[in-house]
Scaffold this active site. Structure first.
Site, mmCIF file in Angstrom:
data_model
loop_
_atom_site.group_PDB
_atom_site.id
_atom_site.type_symbol
_atom_site.label_atom_id
_atom_site.label_comp_id
_atom_site.label_asym_id
_atom_site.label_seq_id
_atom_site.Cartn_x
_atom_site.Cartn_y
_atom_site.Cartn_z
ATOM 1 N N GLU A 1 0.848 -1.183 0.000
ATOM 2 C CA GLU A 1 0.000 0.000 0.000
ATOM 3 C C GLU A 1 0.882 1.230 0.000
ATOM 4 O O GLU A 1 1.994 1.191 0.521
ATOM 5 C CB GLU A 1 -0.858 0.038 1.264
ATOM 6 C CG GLU A 1 -2.212 -0.610 1.140
ATOM 7 C CD GLU A 1 -3.011 -0.498 2.441
ATOM 8 O OE1 GLU A 1 -3.971 -1.239 2.580
ATOM 9 O OE2 GLU A 1 -2.629 0.331 3.315
ATOM 10 N N ARG B 1 -20.872 -3.560 12.659
ATOM 11 C CA ARG B 1 -21.377 -3.855 14.015
ATOM 12 C C ARG B 1 -21.489 -2.558 14.797
ATOM 13 O O ARG B 1 -21.114 -1.496 14.303
ATOM 14 C CB ARG B 1 -20.398 -4.778 14.734
ATOM 15 C CG ARG B 1 -18.981 -4.195 14.683
ATOM 16 C CD ARG B 1 -18.013 -4.960 15.549
ATOM 17 N NE ARG B 1 -16.628 -4.647 15.223
ATOM 18 C CZ ARG B 1 -15.951 -3.616 15.700
ATOM 19 N NH1 ARG B 1 -16.558 -2.759 16.504
ATOM 20 N NH2 ARG B 1 -14.688 -3.395 15.366
#
Lengths: 495, 176, 495, 176
Positions: free
Chosen positions: A201, A293
Site C-alpha cells: 500500500e 457492528r
C-alpha cells in the site's frame, strides 16, 4: 412488557449496554455466560440466563451451536452479537437466520463483503470511494512491489494479507529495500498467520483515523451520523475517542458523510455500522474498512447527536423505520476506555478483583461499565472494565470535565489505564488536538507518564496512614467503616 | 499519646518525619516545623486530612515494596519513598549491596511466549524489551528493570508459561 | 489552576454540584462544615475546609459571622450560597459585599424585592406581569375579604402573610363562611408564625406549577431558558420535575418566557433565577414568586437546553458575559428527588447510615448526590440524599429510561422515596402527563403505593435467602464477599 | 445435604415450602413440584437465582418482623409473608390472641409534637392521624395501625420527644 426476547451473544459492558436498551424498549433480556461469568453483571441483570460452557471463548462465547441452543431453550427471537466475539462472523449471522432467529446486525452478505480487504476495496472503488492506493491482490514477486512503489512513490507499506492490528506490516523507504523487505514480511506472515500472502500500500504519512457512523433501515434509508476521532491509539488499539474530530469542519464532514453513505449503500447496509477512513494532513481521505457492528466508541456519537444507537439498531432489526429524519450535533464528547492494564508496567494486563470502584457523578458524565465493585476481571477475555464518557458544550469544556471526572474516579485491586488519561488531559498537544495515529506511542516513548511530583500533603497522608495503622486504634469516620456496614448488611440479609 | 518516626527519601537528603497522635489529631513535625492535622477515616478506608491552614486532602494509603508507600488521591496513585527508620536502613543497605544480586524476570500472568529478543550473555539496557508475552489476547513487552547481562534464558518462543514462571535472569552491571 | 477560591456556604448535593463546576472552571474549592459533616463528601472533595460550629444549622450553616470568618481565613474571594440556608438572605448577600466578597447570586436589593410577597406582586403588576388576584395587604376585617370574594368570585383562599409551604392556608367556598374562616386562619397564623396577618387570594382550580429558568449577566442581558414542570408535589413539596412541561407548547412557552424576563428585568436581575407561575387549565398563568437562587431542579433544564447553569452562575458573578446567544432544547428530562423518607410509613423521615448504594449507569442517566455508601444521613438537615436525572429523546423515552434506571437503583440502610417513583412511572395518568398540583396527594390517598404483587421468584428468593443463612456455609460468589475485600483493602491501606 | 421447611402465607391457604441445599444448588419444592435452582451470592450480599427454565432473579433478602421477610430486587423492596414453622406458629397464634393486646405508638425519631388530634377515650380508625410530629424540618403524621380506643395519651403539643418515646397507647377493638 412484550414477551419478545433478545439474547445477547456477548458479555461485559456491551451486553449490559444492550440489555439497558432492551429494558427501555420493553423487550425481555436473555444473557449467556461462561463458567467464569455466572455472577457477572450482564447475567445478574438479565431476565433469563443460560450457561454456554467453560471459560475459554471458543467453548462459550464463540460456540455457535451453544448460542443457538440457548436461544432455542429460552425462546429468544432476536440475537445481538455486540462487538468482538462473533460480531463480524457472517457464518453466525447466517446460522441465526437459518435457525429462524433475527440477527441484530447487517446481512451475512454485507458482513462478508466488508470482511474481505480485497473485496471491500474493489466495491469501494466501483462505488467511487477513494481507497489507499495498493496492489489489490497478493504480490507474486518483489519486482511487482518495486513497480508499484515507483508508480505511487515511496515510502510504501508491505502488509500480510491475513494480518491485522498492526502485525505483519513493514515500511519500505527506497526501491532498493523492497526485495529484502518482501522476503522478511513473507516469512513473518507465515510465522504469525500461516499465510505468506503479502501486498503493498502507499504509505500515508502522519494520518488521522477518522470514522463515520452510519445507520440504515430496512426501508433502504441510510444516514451518516457524524464522525469520530479515533487517532489516539496505543499499538494500533484505540484508547480515547472523540466526537466531533477537532480537525473536521462542516465541509469535510459533508464529504466524509457522503463517502460513508456510498460505502454503506454499496453493500445495501441495513443496521448500525462504521466506515473507517485514513485522513491525510492535506485533507484527502481514504477508505480503510467498514465495521459491520456496533462500535465500542458508539457512546460519543450518542451524546453529541442525541441518538440512542443501541436502541435504533434493535428497532431496525424489528423492521421499524428510523425514528428520525435528520439529526444535529451539540457539544463535544470524549470516551476513555478503562482497561485493567498497568501503565507503570508497560501496560501489562492486570487481572484480579476490583476491590474499590468509586465513579464520578454530576453533569455530562456517563458510565458504560461491565463490572461492579467486588467483581473479578477474568483472564480469559478482553481486559476492558468499561468506558467513561464525558459530554460538554465544546472540546475545551469536555477536557475540563474529563479532568474533573478522573479526579473523582478510583479503581482499586487492579491497575487500570486511568493514570494515562490523567496524563493526557494535561498534555498541551492533546489539548490542542494536534495528533496523528502514531502520536500516543511517540508521546509515551517521550515519557508522557513521567512521575507526578509529590505534594507535601501526600507525604503527610503517607506518614499518617502508616502511623494510623501501626497504632491500631486509628481515627474512624463518623460511624464505622463500610466493611463493617457491609457485613452488617449481609448479616441482616441472612437473619 | 502515640509517637512515630519515619524517613522520607523524596528529597535530596533523607528527611526525618515525626508524628504524635492524640484522638483525631496528629501533630506532624517536618524540618523542625510542627502542625496539628485533623484526621478522619472514611467508611471506604480513605483518610481525610485537614491542615491548620485549611488545606484538605483525602486519599487511600496502600503498602508497596518496603521503603515505599502508595497514596491514591484525586491525582491518582503515587509512590512515596517513606519508611520507618529500621526498614529504611534495611532496604537502603540492601540497595547498596545489591549490585551483584541477580534479577529474576518472571511472567506476571499465564500466557504464551511470542518472542525472545535476547540470548544468554547479551548485554541489556534498563527498559530494553527482553521478551514479548501474549496474554489476555494482548502482546506484552517484558522489559529489563536495570541494565546488565542475561545470565540465563529459561523459555523459548511458543512456550506456554504459568503466572510467576521464571523467564530470564539478568545480572545487573555494577553501578558506576 | 488559578488561585481564585470559591467558598460554598452549604452542604450536601448542591455543595458537591457547585464544587464540580469550580473544578471545571479551574477555581479552588473551599468547603464549610458543621460537626456532623466533617467526613461528608462536600468536605472530602474540597481543596480546603473550615469548621463552622455544632450540628444545628443556626450555629453552623446559618451563622453569617462564622461563614465570613471562614472566607477570611481561607482567602476565598467568591461565596456561593447554594439553595436553602442563606440562599435567599439579603442580609447575607449584603454582609458578603461589605466584607469585600463576591456573592454568587443576585443583588441584595433583588433578593429583598422578590422576598416580600406584597412588594414582588406590586413590582410584577407595574411590570405588566399577571398575578393571582388578591388583597395585596393584610385584611383589617372579614368584611374586606367578603368584598374581595364577591368582586373576584368564590372560592377564595385565605393565607397567613408569614406563611409558606402550604401552612396557614384556608379555602373559603361561600361568602357566609368568610367570617369564621378569617378568625381561624388568624389564630393559626399566630400559633404557627407569631403573626396574625392574613390576606386573600382568588383560588385557581386545578392549576399546574410551571416555572421558567432565567439567566441575567452583568452586561444587562437577560435570557429565559425554557420552563420546568413542577406540579408533582407531595404536601406542597416538589417530588419530581420535568423539562419541558407536557402541556406547554411553543406559543405558551414564548409567553411564559416573555413574562419571566419582564419579571427579572423589573428587579435588574444579574444571575441564575427562577420565576414561578400558576398555570390555569384555560392556559392563563399568574406570577407566584421568583426564587433568587439556583433551584434544586436546575439539572433538567441543563440536560434539555445543553447549558451548565452552575457554571454560568459563577462566570456571571466574575463579571463575564453569557457564553451563548441563544439556546435550543433537545429531548426530555425528568428529575427524581431521593429523600430519606419511608413511603410505607407516611413518608416519615428515615435518618441513619446508607449501608448500600448501587446507582444505575448507561446513557442519559445523571446523579447529583450528596452522600456516599457508608455515609450518614444526619437528622439535623433536609433529608434529601440527592437526585436522579434522566434524559432521552422524548417524554415517553425518558419515562422508559427512568423506569430502567430505577430498576438498577438500590439504597439500603435508610428507607427512601424510590418506591414512589417506581409506582409513578407505571401510573397511566402520570404517563399521560395529566396532573395538577394536588394530583399526587390525591393519588397517594387512592393507594398509588398499593402493595406490588409477589412473583414466585420473590418467594423462592426469600426462602433460599433464609435457608442460605440458617446453614451458615452458604454459596458464595466467584471470589469472596465485598465486605472481605473491603476489609482487605483497609488492611492494605494500613500495612 | 441441608434441609429446610418454611410456611408461606401469601396465598389463600398457608403453603409449605421445602428446600434441600447441596453446593451451589438448591432443590425447591412448592405445591408438590420440585425444581433445582442454581444460587450465587454476589460480593455485595445479593443473591442470584437461576431457575431450570432459565429465569434469573437477583436481589437482597432482609429480615423483617417475625413471620415476614423483605426481598429487594429490581422491583424495589417487597414483604414476603414467610417463616419457619415454629416462628410461624408463634407469630400466628400471637396474632390470633392479640385482640386485647394494647398497641403502643412511639416516635420513630426525636422531634417536637405539633398536634395531638385525639384524646384519651377517643375511638380511632386504622390509618387515622393521631399525632403530628415535627422532625428533620418535616411534619410527620403518626397514624393508628389498627382501629380501637385511645387508652393513654403520653404527650401534649409543643413537647419535645426522644426517639422511641411513647406517644399514645391504643386498645384495639375486638376483631369482628
Amino acid at each position: 412488557m412484550s414477551s419478545l426476547k433478545l439474547l445477547v451473544a456477548n458479555r461485559g459492558e456491551i451486553a449490559v449496554r444492550i440489555f439497558r436498551a432492551c429494558r427501555e424498549l420493553g423487550l425481555r433480556t436473555v444473557a449467556v455466560f461462561s463458567d467464569s461469568d455466572r455472577s457477572a453483571p450482564h447475567v445478574t441483570m438479565a431476565d433469563e440466563a443460560v450457561r454456554l460452557g467453560p471459560a475459554p471463548a471458543r467453548e462459550s462465547y464463540l460456540s455457535i451451536p451453544a448460542l443457538l441452543e440457548a436461544a432455542r431453550r429460552t425462546g429468544a427471537r432476536l440475537v445481538h452479537p455486540g462487538y468482538g466475539f462473533l460480531a463480524e462472523s457472517a457464518e453466525f449471522a447466517r446460522a441465526c437466520s437459518e435457525a429462524g432467529l433475527t440477527f441484530v446486525g447487517p446481512s451475512a452478505q454485507a458482513i462478508e463483503a466488508m470482511g474481505s480487504k480485497t473485496e471491500s476495496r474493489r466495491r469501494m472503488q466501483s462505488a467511487g470511494v477513494a481507497v489507499v492506493p495498493g496492489t489489490m491482490r497478493p504480490a507474486e514477486s518483489a519486482a511487482e512491489l518495486s513497480e508499484f512503489g515507483r508508480r505511487h512513490g515511496f515510502p510504501i507499506l508491505l502488509k500480510a494479507s491475513s494480518g491485522g492490528g498492526g502485525k505483519g506490516m513493514r515500511r519500505v523507504e527506497r526501491d532498493d529495500e523492497v526485495a529484502a523487505a518482501f522476503e522478511r514480511t513473507r516469512s513473518e506472515a507465515t510465522a504469525y498467520f500461516g499465510d505468506a500472502a503479502v501486498y503493498a500500500e502507499k504509505l500515508i504519512e502522519g494520518p488521522r483515523h477518522i470514522e463515520v457512523q452510519v445507520i440504515g433501515d430496512t426501508q433502504g434509508r441510510i444516514l451518516a451520523v457524524g464522525e469520530r476521532e479515533c487517532s489516539l491509539q496505543r499499538r494500533h488499539q484505540k484508547v480515547v475517542e472523540e466526537c466531533p474530530s477537532p480537525v473536521v469542519d462542516d465541509d469535510l464532514r459533508e464529504r466524509l458523510s457522503l463517502a460513508a453513505v456510498r460505502a454503506a449503500e454499496a453493500v445495501g447496509y441495513q443496521s448500525c455500522g462504521t466506515v473507517e477512513f485514513l485522513l491525510a494532513p492535506d485533507g484527502s481521505f481514504y477508505f480503510l474498512e467498514m465495521n459491520t457492528r456496533l462500535q465500542v466508541e458508539h457512546p460519543v456519537t450518542e451524546e453529541v447527536w442525541g441518538v440512542d444507537l443501541a436502541r435504533e439498531m434493535i428497532r431496525i432489526a424489528l423492521g421499524e423505520p428510523l425514528a428520525f429524519r435528520g439529526l444535529s450535533p451539540r457539544g463535544h464528547a470524549i470516551e476513555c476506555r478503562i482497561y485493567a492494564e498497568d501503565p507503570a508496567r508497560g501496560f501489562a494486563p492486570s487481572p484480579g478483583t476490583v476491590k474499590v470502584l468509586r465513579v464520578p457523578g454530576g453533569p455530562g458524565v456517563r458510565h458504560d461499565l461491565g463490572i461492579e465493585e467486588g467483581g473479578i476481571v477474568p483472564i480469559d477475555y478482553d481486559p476492558m472494565l468499561g468506558k467513561l464518557i464525558v459530554h460538554a458544550s465544546d472540546r475545551e469544556a469536555a477536557i475540563a470535565r474529563l479532568s474533573r471526572a478522573l479526579a473523582e474516579y478510583e479503581v482499586g485491586g487492579v491497575a487500570t489505564t486511568l493514570p494515562l488519561f490523567q496524563a493526557l488531559v494535561s498534555d498541551p498537544e492533546f489539548r490542542r488536538g494536534a495528533f496523528d495515529v502514531q502520536w500516543l506511542d511517540r508521546r509515551l516513548g517521550q515519557g508522557l507518564l513521567g512521575p507526578t511530583p509529590l505534594r507535601s500533603e501526600d507525604v503527610a497522608l503517607a506518614a499518617i496512614g502508616l502511623a494510623a495503622h501501626r497504632n491500631g486504634a486509628e481515627p474512624s469516620a463518623a460511624g464505622s467503616p463500610v466493611s463493617a456496614w457491609r457485613s452488617a448488611a449481609r448479616r441482616e440479609s441472612l437473619r | 499519646m502515640r509517637r512515630f518516626e519515619y524517613v522520607f527519601r523524596g528529597g535530596a537528603e533523607p528527611e526525618e518525619i515525626r508524628l504524635e497522635g492524640k484522638g483525631d489529631t496528629w501533630r506532624l513535625t517536618r524540618k523542625g516545623e510542627t502542625q496539628a492535622v485533623s484526621v478522619r477515616r472514611l467508611c471506604d478506608g480513605r483518610l481525610s486530612l485537614l491542615f491548620p491552614d485549611g488545606r484538605q486532602v483525602c486519599g487511600r494509603v496502600l503498602a508497596a515494596e518496603s521503603g515505599e508507600v502508595v497514596v491514591v488521591d484525586s491525582d491518582g496513585p503515587r509512590r512515596v519513598p517513606l519508611a520507618d527508620p529500621l526498614s529504611d536502613r534495611l532496604s537502603h543497605s540492601h540497595a547498596a549491596g545489591s549490585d551483584s544480586a541477580e534479577e529474576e524476570i518472571r511472567a506476571l500472568i499465564p500466557g504464551r511466549v511470542l518472542e525472545v529478543r535476547v540470548a544468554e550473555g547479551d548485554q541489556v539496557r534498563a527498559g530494553e524489551v527482553l521478551i514479548v508475552l501474549e496474554a489476555m489476547k494482548m502482546q506484552n513487552e517484558i522489559r529489563a528493570a536495570s541494565g546488565g547481562t542475561v545470565a540465563r534464558c529459561a523459555v523459548s518462543p511458543g512456550a506456554a508459561v504459568e503466572g510467576r514462571a521464571l523467564l530470564l535472569v539478568v545480572r545487573p552491571s555494577p553501578t558506576p
